[in-house]
Scaffold this motif. Structure first.
Motif, PDB file in Angstrom:
ATOM      1  N   ASP A 325       0.826  -1.202   0.000  1.00 18.57           N
ATOM      2  CA  ASP A 325       0.000   0.000   0.000  1.00 18.57           C
ATOM      3  C   ASP A 325       0.863   1.256   0.000  1.00 18.57           C
ATOM      4  N   LEU A 326       2.148   1.105   0.306  1.00 23.28           N
ATOM      5  CA  LEU A 326       3.039   2.257   0.371  1.00 23.28           C
ATOM      6  C   LEU A 326       3.078   3.006  -0.957  1.00 23.28           C
ATOM      7  N   LEU A 327       3.206   2.274  -2.056  1.00 24.85           N
ATOM      8  CA  LEU A 327       3.241   2.903  -3.378  1.00 24.85           C
ATOM      9  C   LEU A 327       1.837   3.172  -3.925  1.00 24.85           C
ATOM     10  N   GLY A 328       0.857   2.420  -3.462  1.00 28.41           N
ATOM     11  CA  GLY A 328      -0.519   2.635  -3.910  1.00 28.41           C
ATOM     12  C   GLY A 328      -0.798   2.179  -5.328  1.00 28.41           C
ATOM     13  N   LEU A 329       0.108   1.382  -5.891  1.00 27.49           N
ATOM     14  CA  LEU A 329      -0.080   0.938  -7.270  1.00 27.49           C
ATOM     15  C   LEU A 329      -1.368   0.136  -7.436  1.00 27.49           C
ATOM     16  N   HIS A 330      -1.801  -0.484  -6.354  1.00 26.27           N
ATOM     17  CA  HIS A 330      -2.986  -1.341  -6.443  1.00 26.27           C
ATOM     18  C   HIS A 330      -4.256  -0.556  -6.750  1.00 26.27           C
ATOM     19  N   TYR A 331      -4.274   0.741  -6.459  1.00 22.88           N
ATOM     20  CA  TYR A 331      -5.474   1.520  -6.778  1.00 22.88           C
ATOM     21  C   TYR A 331      -5.690   1.579  -8.283  1.00 22.88           C
ATOM     22  N   TRP A 332      -4.638   1.780  -9.051  1.00 21.61           N
ATOM     23  CA  TRP A 332      -4.754   1.777 -10.514  1.00 21.61           C
ATOM     24  C   TRP A 332      -5.007   0.361 -11.031  1.00 21.61           C
ATOM     25  N   PHE A 333      -4.344  -0.611 -10.436  1.00 26.56           N
ATOM     26  CA  PHE A 333      -4.524  -2.014 -10.823  1.00 26.56           C
ATOM     27  C   PHE A 333      -5.999  -2.411 -10.706  1.00 26.56           C
ATOM     28  N   LYS A 334      -6.612  -2.077  -9.583  1.00 26.15           N
ATOM     29  CA  LYS A 334      -8.000  -2.459  -9.339  1.00 26.15           C
ATOM     30  C   LYS A 334      -8.963  -1.638 -10.194  1.00 26.15           C
ATOM     31  N   ARG A 335      -8.604  -0.404 -10.452  1.00 24.92           N
ATOM     32  CA  ARG A 335      -9.459   0.427 -11.312  1.00 24.92           C
ATOM     33  C   ARG A 335      -9.518  -0.163 -12.715  1.00 24.92           C
ATOM     34  N   ILE A 336      -8.377  -0.616 -13.212  1.00 23.35           N
ATOM     35  CA  ILE A 336      -8.347  -1.259 -14.527  1.00 23.35           C
ATOM     36  C   ILE A 336      -9.188  -2.531 -14.516  1.00 23.35           C
ATOM     37  N   GLY A 337      -9.112  -3.301 -13.430  1.00 24.73           N
ATOM     38  CA  GLY A 337      -9.931  -4.505 -13.329  1.00 24.73           C
ATOM     39  C   GLY A 337     -11.415  -4.197 -13.345  1.00 24.73           C
ATOM     40  N   PHE A 338     -11.824  -3.145 -12.681  1.00 23.47           N
ATOM     41  CA  PHE A 338     -13.220  -2.722 -12.678  1.00 23.47           C
ATOM     42  C   PHE A 338     -13.650  -2.292 -14.075  1.00 23.47           C
ATOM     43  N   ASP A 339     -12.830  -1.453 -14.707  1.00 27.49           N
ATOM     44  CA  ASP A 339     -13.145  -0.983 -16.068  1.00 27.49           C
ATOM     45  C   ASP A 339     -13.309  -2.147 -17.031  1.00 27.49           C
ATOM     46  N   ARG A 340     -12.509  -3.172 -16.850  1.00 22.25           N
ATOM     47  CA  ARG A 340     -12.519  -4.320 -17.772  1.00 22.25           C
ATOM     48  C   ARG A 340     -13.846  -5.075 -17.736  1.00 22.25           C
ATOM     49  N   GLN A 341     -14.452  -5.174 -16.561  1.00 21.60           N
ATOM     50  CA  GLN A 341     -15.618  -6.049 -16.420  1.00 21.60           C
ATOM     51  C   GLN A 341     -16.957  -5.327 -16.492  1.00 21.60           C
ATOM     52  N   VAL A 342     -17.030  -4.090 -16.055  1.00 22.40           N
ATOM     53  CA  VAL A 342     -18.321  -3.393 -16.026  1.00 22.40           C
ATOM     54  C   VAL A 342     -18.831  -3.147 -17.444  1.00 22.40           C
ATOM     55  N   LEU A 343     -20.119  -3.382 -17.644  1.00 24.12           N
ATOM     56  CA  LEU A 343     -20.788  -3.262 -18.951  1.00 24.12           C
ATOM     57  C   LEU A 343     -20.221  -4.238 -19.985  1.00 24.12           C
ATOM     58  N   GLY A 344     -19.705  -5.363 -19.494  1.00 23.63           N
ATOM     59  CA  GLY A 344     -19.270  -6.431 -20.389  1.00 23.63           C
ATOM     60  C   GLY A 344     -17.769  -6.580 -20.455  1.00 23.63           C
ATOM     61  N   GLY A 345     -17.282  -7.786 -20.156  1.00 20.03           N
ATOM     62  CA  GLY A 345     -15.866  -8.082 -20.305  1.00 20.03           C
ATOM     63  C   GLY A 345     -15.493  -8.227 -21.773  1.00 20.03           C
ATOM     64  N   PRO A 346     -14.203  -8.310 -22.076  1.00 18.55           N
ATOM     65  CA  PRO A 346     -13.764  -8.376 -23.481  1.00 18.55           C
ATOM     66  C   PRO A 346     -14.405  -9.500 -24.282  1.00 18.55           C
ATOM     67  N   GLU A 347     -14.568 -10.666 -23.678  1.00 17.41           N
ATOM     68  CA  GLU A 347     -15.142 -11.795 -24.416  1.00 17.41           C
ATOM     69  C   GLU A 347     -16.584 -11.520 -24.817  1.00 17.41           C
ATOM     70  N   ALA A 348     -17.377 -11.034 -23.852  1.00 16.55           N
ATOM     71  CA  ALA A 348     -18.791 -10.742 -24.132  1.00 16.55           C
ATOM     72  C   ALA A 348     -18.934  -9.608 -25.139  1.00 16.55           C
ATOM     73  N   VAL A 349     -18.085  -8.593 -25.007  1.00 12.00           N
ATOM     74  CA  VAL A 349     -18.191  -7.439 -25.899  1.00 12.00           C
ATOM     75  C   VAL A 349     -17.756  -7.809 -27.316  1.00 12.00           C
ATOM     76  N   ARG A 350     -16.740  -8.657 -27.434  1.00 16.60           N
ATOM     77  CA  ARG A 350     -16.332  -9.109 -28.779  1.00 16.60           C
ATOM     78  C   ARG A 350     -17.425  -9.952 -29.435  1.00 16.60           C
ATOM     79  N   ALA A 351     -18.120 -10.753 -28.654  1.00 18.16           N
ATOM     80  CA  ALA A 351     -19.231 -11.533 -29.199  1.00 18.16           C
ATOM     81  C   ALA A 351     -20.333 -10.604 -29.706  1.00 18.16           C
ATOM     82  N   GLU A 352     -20.558  -9.532 -28.975  1.00 17.95           N
ATOM     83  CA  GLU A 352     -21.551  -8.545 -29.407  1.00 17.95           C
ATOM     84  C   GLU A 352     -21.107  -7.857 -30.692  1.00 17.95           C
ATOM     85  N   ALA A 353     -19.815  -7.541 -30.787  1.00 21.55           N
ATOM     86  CA  ALA A 353     -19.294  -6.911 -32.004  1.00 21.55           C
ATOM     87  C   ALA A 353     -19.435  -7.834 -33.203  1.00 21.55           C
TER      88      ALA A 353
END
Length: 363
Positions: A325-353
């Motif tokens: 937690d000293l560097l706080g890198l996990h805040y960006w790591f987790k934000r990217i994880g959230f962005d990836r899944q909300v409103l469809g993960g890559p697999e689901a979104v590619r199927a839609e495309a």
């Protein structure tokens, strides 16, 4: 043809970046993430001073009438500073929904307040992407029943914009009788997410358009999430490069080792092409709406995969320090994880495309 940000958009980007450098230091982010309500009124107030809440509100309702590309520029900076402030639902999705599908009464009631920063609207449309067992909202006899998961910008909302099982959007006051709102804990503690349970709750439906408005919200949400991932990925790459230039092993900076150079170079090589794709998807949302869904799918799916790689690799460059937690890198790591899944993960979104292009049948 040149394609890039206009001078006004560059000025907007720089102004937001300077604002967040002052108001969203990592110490404040860490403090907000440790609370039940992570959203920072201090940061939102500073963004209000820059007229960010008014961006997508039409001029006739007191807003600036800007485009989704402008909002994407701001989203990238918010993620770069891993900002705990309401944006996706209350500043982007709600104004779009009300502007494009709201009744005159709804527009006059809510849009001026949103522009002035006096009202926030949470948005729950995840069921239009993927349904979950035990979840879903039904509309019958003017009332909503059921459960809506993953309401965005949940804390402090004055009302919620909810999609029913048919895709129609409804406005529900936060204090409506029969509504139970429950805070959800997700991987990303810089955002506020909740669950809405409806027991025959009276609602104020938006214009019945056969689900067109909810589809537009889905496209806009995916583009903004992709832009958010872009900003978070940029921050992680820069932090990894800086750390590699400072951390020494065997009497020399680790950035001088070929393996670490390759890791940093590959992150940058995968990340940079995402920028043009995200900007294009944001541009066509307003300029070429018939192409908006496909472009949003491409941007969301690519950034989801690329920035998962960036998050993992940047953490590896930091070694054991990357998990602290000293560097706080996990805040960006987790934000990217959230962005990836909300409103469809890559697999689901590619199927839609693929279905949009006629390569497969829609689910």
């Amino acid at each position: 043809m040149d394609f890039g940000l206009s001078q006004d958009q560059q000025i907007l980007r720089d102004a937001v970046a300077r604002c967040l450098a002052d108001t969203s230091p990592l110490e404040h982010v860490r403090e907000c993430a440790g609370r039940d309500n992570p959203l920072s009124d201090t940061i939102f107030g500073a963004l209000h001073d820059l007229a960010v809440p008014a961006m997508l509100v039409p001029e006739e309702h007191g807003g600036l009438g800007m485009t989704l590309l402008d909002a994407a520029v701001v989203a990238e900076q918010l993620a770069y500073a891993v900002t705990p402030a309401p944006f996706l639902a209350s500043v982007v999705l709600a104004p779009i929904a009300l502007s494009e599908a709201g009744t005159n009464k709804q527009k006059c009631q809510w849009l001026p307040k949103i522009a002035r920063g006096e009202a926030r609207i949470g948005v729950a449309i995840s069921a239009t992407v993927q349904a979950r067992d035990g979840a879903g909202v039904q509309f019958a006899e003017g009332k909503l029943s059921g459960t809506a998961l993953f309401c965005l910008d949940f804390e402090g909302a004055d009302a919620y914009l909810v999609a029913d099982a048919g895709g129609r959007l409804h406005l529900v006051p936060a204090l409506a009788s029969g509504l139970k709102a429950t805070r959800l804990t997700t991987i990303d503690r810089t955002r506020s997410v909740g669950e809405l349970s409806f027991a025959a709750v009276e609602t104020d439906p938006l214009a019945d358009d056969g689900g067109t408005a909810s589809a537009r919200l889905r496209d806009a949400g995916r583009v903004i999430l992709a832009a958010d991932s872009l900003g978070a990925g940029q921050a992680m790459i820069e932090k990894a490069v800086d750390y590699a230039g400072q951390r020494e092993q065997f009497g020399r900076p680790i950035g001088s080792f070929q393996a670490v150079k390759h890791m940093c170079a590959e992150m940058a090589a995968r990340h940079e092409p995402c920028r043009a794709l995200v900007w294009y998807a944001a541009h066509v949302f307003d300029a070429l709406p018939e192409d908006a869904s496909l472009a949003a799918c491409h941007a969301k799916s690519l950034t989801g995969d690329v920035h998962r790689f960036v998050a993992r690799t940047a953490t590896e460059v930091h070694g054991g320090m990357g998990f602290t937690d000293l560097l706080g890198l996990h805040y960006w790591f987790k934000r990217i994880g959230f962005d990836r899944q909300v409103l469809g993960g890559p697999e689901a979104v590619r199927a839609e495309a693929a279905a949009l292009q006629g390569w497969t049948r829609a689910a």
